[in-house]
Design a protein around this motif. Structure first.
Motif, PDB file in Angstrom:
ATOM      1  N   LEU A 182       1.307  -4.133 -13.126  1.00 32.71           N
ATOM      2  CA  LEU A 182       0.841  -3.628 -11.844  1.00 32.71           C
ATOM      3  C   LEU A 182      -0.429  -2.806 -12.025  1.00 32.71           C
ATOM      4  CD1 LEU A 182       4.136  -2.502 -10.067  1.00 32.71           C
ATOM      5  CD2 LEU A 182       2.824  -4.613  -9.731  1.00 32.71           C
ATOM      6  N   ILE A 183      -1.245  -2.807 -10.996  1.00 34.67           N
ATOM      7  CA  ILE A 183      -2.478  -2.031 -10.985  1.00 34.67           C
ATOM      8  C   ILE A 183      -2.511  -1.200  -9.715  1.00 34.67           C
ATOM      9  CG2 ILE A 183      -4.998  -2.155 -10.904  1.00 34.67           C
ATOM     10  CD1 ILE A 183      -4.787  -4.786 -12.502  1.00 34.67           C
ATOM     11  N   LEU A 184      -2.743   0.097  -9.877  1.00 36.02           N
ATOM     12  CA  LEU A 184      -2.933   0.996  -8.742  1.00 36.02           C
ATOM     13  C   LEU A 184      -4.423   1.186  -8.520  1.00 36.02           C
ATOM     14  CD1 LEU A 184      -0.410   3.937  -9.298  1.00 36.02           C
ATOM     15  CD2 LEU A 184      -0.277   2.096  -7.633  1.00 36.02           C
ATOM     16  N   VAL A 185      -4.861   1.037  -7.268  1.00 36.76           N
ATOM     17  CA  VAL A 185      -6.263   1.241  -6.918  1.00 36.76           C
ATOM     18  C   VAL A 185      -6.327   2.242  -5.769  1.00 36.76           C
ATOM     19  CG1 VAL A 185      -8.426   0.150  -6.213  1.00 36.76           C
ATOM     20  CG2 VAL A 185      -6.751  -1.173  -7.529  1.00 36.76           C
ATOM     21  N   PRO A 186      -6.835   3.451  -6.026  1.00 45.87           N
ATOM     22  CA  PRO A 186      -6.991   4.398  -4.924  1.00 45.87           C
ATOM     23  C   PRO A 186      -7.914   3.814  -3.853  1.00 45.87           C
ATOM     24  CG  PRO A 186      -7.227   5.525  -7.019  1.00 45.87           C
ATOM     25  CD  PRO A 186      -7.227   4.039  -7.309  1.00 45.87           C
ATOM     26  N   MET A 187      -7.493   3.914  -2.607  1.00 42.28           N
ATOM     27  CA  MET A 187      -8.270   3.360  -1.494  1.00 42.28           C
ATOM     28  C   MET A 187      -9.320   4.378  -1.039  1.00 42.28           C
ATOM     29  SD  MET A 187      -5.266   1.335   0.576  1.00 42.28           S
ATOM     30  CE  MET A 187      -3.993   2.594   0.392  1.00 42.28           C
ATOM     31  N   ILE A 188     -10.192   4.715  -1.974  1.00 44.08           N
ATOM     32  CA  ILE A 188     -11.268   5.676  -1.763  1.00 44.08           C
ATOM     33  C   ILE A 188     -12.580   4.978  -2.110  1.00 44.08           C
ATOM     34  CG2 ILE A 188     -12.234   7.922  -2.435  1.00 44.08           C
ATOM     35  CD1 ILE A 188      -9.473   8.149  -1.072  1.00 44.08           C
TER      36      ILE A 188
ATOM     37  N   ALA B 218     -15.590  -1.361 -12.713  1.00 41.85           N
ATOM     38  CA  ALA B 218     -15.856   0.077 -12.641  1.00 41.85           C
ATOM     39  C   ALA B 218     -14.973   0.790 -11.625  1.00 41.85           C
ATOM     40  CB  ALA B 218     -17.323   0.322 -12.306  1.00 41.85           C
ATOM     41  N   GLN B 219     -14.574   0.109 -10.554  1.00 47.21           N
ATOM     42  CA  GLN B 219     -13.743   0.745  -9.533  1.00 47.21           C
ATOM     43  C   GLN B 219     -12.492   1.334 -10.186  1.00 47.21           C
ATOM     44  OE1 GLN B 219     -11.821  -1.884  -6.571  1.00 47.21           O
ATOM     45  NE2 GLN B 219     -12.564  -0.417  -5.043  1.00 47.21           N
ATOM     46  N   LEU B 220     -12.177   2.584  -9.848  1.00 45.52           N
ATOM     47  CA  LEU B 220     -11.007   3.228 -10.447  1.00 45.52           C
ATOM     48  C   LEU B 220      -9.755   2.407 -10.184  1.00 45.52           C
ATOM     49  CD1 LEU B 220      -9.662   5.573 -11.926  1.00 45.52           C
ATOM     50  CD2 LEU B 220      -9.506   6.768  -9.718  1.00 45.52           C
ATOM     51  N   HIS B 221      -9.073   2.078 -11.255  1.00 39.79           N
ATOM     52  CA  HIS B 221      -7.794   1.364 -11.172  1.00 39.79           C
ATOM     53  C   HIS B 221      -6.976   1.733 -12.405  1.00 39.79           C
ATOM     54  CE1 HIS B 221     -10.437  -1.299 -13.488  1.00 39.79           C
ATOM     55  NE2 HIS B 221      -9.360  -1.904 -13.978  1.00 39.79           N
ATOM     56  N   ILE B 222      -5.670   1.849 -12.204  1.00 37.31           N
ATOM     57  CA  ILE B 222      -4.772   2.285 -13.270  1.00 37.31           C
ATOM     58  C   ILE B 222      -3.802   1.136 -13.582  1.00 37.31           C
ATOM     59  CG2 ILE B 222      -3.161   4.064 -14.055  1.00 37.31           C
ATOM     60  CD1 ILE B 222      -5.881   5.193 -13.063  1.00 37.31           C
ATOM     61  N   HIS B 223      -3.851   0.658 -14.810  1.00 38.10           N
ATOM     62  CA  HIS B 223      -2.961  -0.418 -15.262  1.00 38.10           C
ATOM     63  C   HIS B 223      -1.592   0.161 -15.621  1.00 38.10           C
ATOM     64  CE1 HIS B 223      -6.241  -3.375 -15.862  1.00 38.10           C
ATOM     65  NE2 HIS B 223      -6.964  -2.286 -16.106  1.00 38.10           N
TER      66      HIS B 223
ATOM     67  N   ASP C 238       0.851  -1.181   0.000  1.00 37.77           N
ATOM     68  CA  ASP C 238       0.000   0.000   0.000  1.00 37.77           C
ATOM     69  C   ASP C 238       0.886   1.230   0.000  1.00 37.77           C
ATOM     70  OD1 ASP C 238      -2.281  -1.555   0.106  1.00 37.77           O
ATOM     71  OD2 ASP C 238      -2.624  -1.241   2.252  1.00 37.77           O
ATOM     72  N   LEU C 239       0.571   2.168  -0.867  1.00 39.02           N
ATOM     73  CA  LEU C 239       1.210   3.471  -0.860  1.00 39.02           C
ATOM     74  C   LEU C 239       0.286   4.420  -0.088  1.00 39.02           C
ATOM     75  CD1 LEU C 239       2.404   3.477  -4.592  1.00 39.02           C
ATOM     76  CD2 LEU C 239       3.717   2.835  -2.549  1.00 39.02           C
ATOM     77  N   LYS C 240       0.553   5.706  -0.100  1.00 39.13           N
ATOM     78  CA  LYS C 240      -0.290   6.642   0.665  1.00 39.13           C
ATOM     79  C   LYS C 240      -1.743   6.617   0.206  1.00 39.13           C
ATOM     80  CE  LYS C 240       3.382   9.833   1.874  1.00 39.13           C
ATOM     81  NZ  LYS C 240       3.950  11.164   1.634  1.00 39.13           N
ATOM     82  N   LEU C 241      -1.963   6.600  -1.108  1.00 36.63           N
ATOM     83  CA  LEU C 241      -3.321   6.636  -1.651  1.00 36.63           C
ATOM     84  C   LEU C 241      -3.773   5.283  -2.180  1.00 36.63           C
ATOM     85  CD1 LEU C 241      -5.799   8.396  -2.551  1.00 36.63           C
ATOM     86  CD2 LEU C 241      -4.623   8.623  -4.763  1.00 36.63           C
ATOM     87  N   CYS C 242      -2.869   4.566  -2.808  1.00 38.30           N
ATOM     88  CA  CYS C 242      -3.264   3.393  -3.604  1.00 38.30           C
ATOM     89  C   CYS C 242      -2.749   2.072  -3.070  1.00 38.30           C
ATOM     90  CB  CYS C 242      -2.730   3.543  -5.032  1.00 38.30           C
ATOM     91  SG  CYS C 242      -3.431   4.914  -5.943  1.00 38.30           S
ATOM     92  N   LYS C 243      -3.568   1.056  -3.309  1.00 39.03           N
ATOM     93  CA  LYS C 243      -3.088  -0.318  -3.210  1.00 39.03           C
ATOM     94  C   LYS C 243      -2.327  -0.600  -4.495  1.00 39.03           C
ATOM     95  CE  LYS C 243      -6.237  -2.742  -0.239  1.00 39.03           C
ATOM     96  NZ  LYS C 243      -5.150  -2.853   0.719  1.00 39.03           N
ATOM     97  N   VAL C 244      -1.228  -1.324  -4.385  1.00 40.29           N
ATOM     98  CA  VAL C 244      -0.476  -1.765  -5.552  1.00 40.29           C
ATOM     99  C   VAL C 244      -0.713  -3.261  -5.677  1.00 40.29           C
ATOM    100  CG1 VAL C 244       1.769  -1.941  -6.671  1.00 40.29           C
ATOM    101  CG2 VAL C 244       1.271   0.012  -5.165  1.00 40.29           C
ATOM    102  N   LEU C 245      -1.227  -3.664  -6.828  1.00 41.45           N
ATOM    103  CA  LEU C 245      -1.554  -5.059  -7.093  1.00 41.45           C
ATOM    104  C   LEU C 245      -0.763  -5.552  -8.296  1.00 41.45           C
ATOM    105  CD1 LEU C 245      -5.447  -4.716  -6.883  1.00 41.45           C
ATOM    106  CD2 LEU C 245      -3.879  -5.317  -5.021  1.00 41.45           C
ATOM    107  N   LEU C 246      -0.396  -6.821  -8.267  1.00 47.37           N
ATOM    108  CA  LEU C 246       0.257  -7.478  -9.397  1.00 47.37           C
ATOM    109  C   LEU C 246      -0.772  -8.381 -10.059  1.00 47.37           C
ATOM    110  CD1 LEU C 246       2.884  -8.289 -11.001  1.00 47.37           C
ATOM    111  CD2 LEU C 246       3.113 -10.151  -9.336  1.00 47.37           C
ATOM    112  N   LEU C 247      -1.046  -8.126 -11.339  1.00 45.09           N
ATOM    113  CA  LEU C 247      -1.962  -8.997 -12.068  1.00 45.09           C
ATOM    114  C   LEU C 247      -1.320 -10.370 -12.214  1.00 45.09           C
ATOM    115  CD1 LEU C 247      -4.768  -8.781 -13.565  1.00 45.09           C
ATOM    116  CD2 LEU C 247      -3.403  -8.854 -15.636  1.00 45.09           C
TER     117      LEU C 247
END
Length: 137
Positions: free
Chosen positions: A36-42, A89-94, A19-28
């Motif tokens: 990697l996928i960033l998902v803001p924890m909002i 739909a959840q915001l995530h950045i590939h 986890d970074l300050k805003l986002c979870k970092v996930l490995l597909l």
């Protein structure tokens, strides 16, 4: 106010890195590409414009941090970065590492080839390398 929950499809298709300050970092879980996928924890965040301006800035800072880590670790020919969200739909950045020699080059990776599973040791090593690199920056 509702709390953040990771979309079940992302939870199923990915492994948690850190986890970074805003986002979870996930490995597909697709060994065809370092991805990697960033998902803001909002909670209930679908679009980048759903984030507050300061959160938008932090998202791009964390995206740059992830991009630098991927470049350092994999020396790609190109990084593909996208926020599509047609399926989840959840915001995530590939953040996808691309090589001119990869399976899909120069086409997009979506829907081209089935995901290739990581060997358990390879998966653990990749997660450890990425987590260490991301938490140093």
């Amino acid at each position: 106010m509702s709390s953040f929950n990771l979309d079940p499809r992302l939870e199923h298709d990915c492994e948690w890195v850190c986890d970074l300050k805003l986002c979870k970092v996930l490995l597909l879980k697709d060994a065809n590409y370092p991805w990697l996928i960033l998902v803001p924890m909002i909670a209930n965040c679908v679009e980048i414009i759903d984030l507050e301006p300061a959160q938008q800035q932090l998202l791009w800072q964390e995206s740059a941090q992830v991009s630098r880590a991927l470049q350092q670790l994999f020396q790609p020919d190109k990084l593909n970065i996208a926020a599509i969200g047609n399926v989840v739909a959840q915001l995530h950045i590939h953040h996808i590492v691309r090589y001119s020699s990869d399976l899909c080059w120069p086409k997009p990776v979506w829907g081209q080839h089935p995901a290739k599973s990581y060997e358990s040791e390879q998966l653990a090593k990749r997660i450890t390398q990425l987590a260490q690199l991301l938490q140093l920056n």
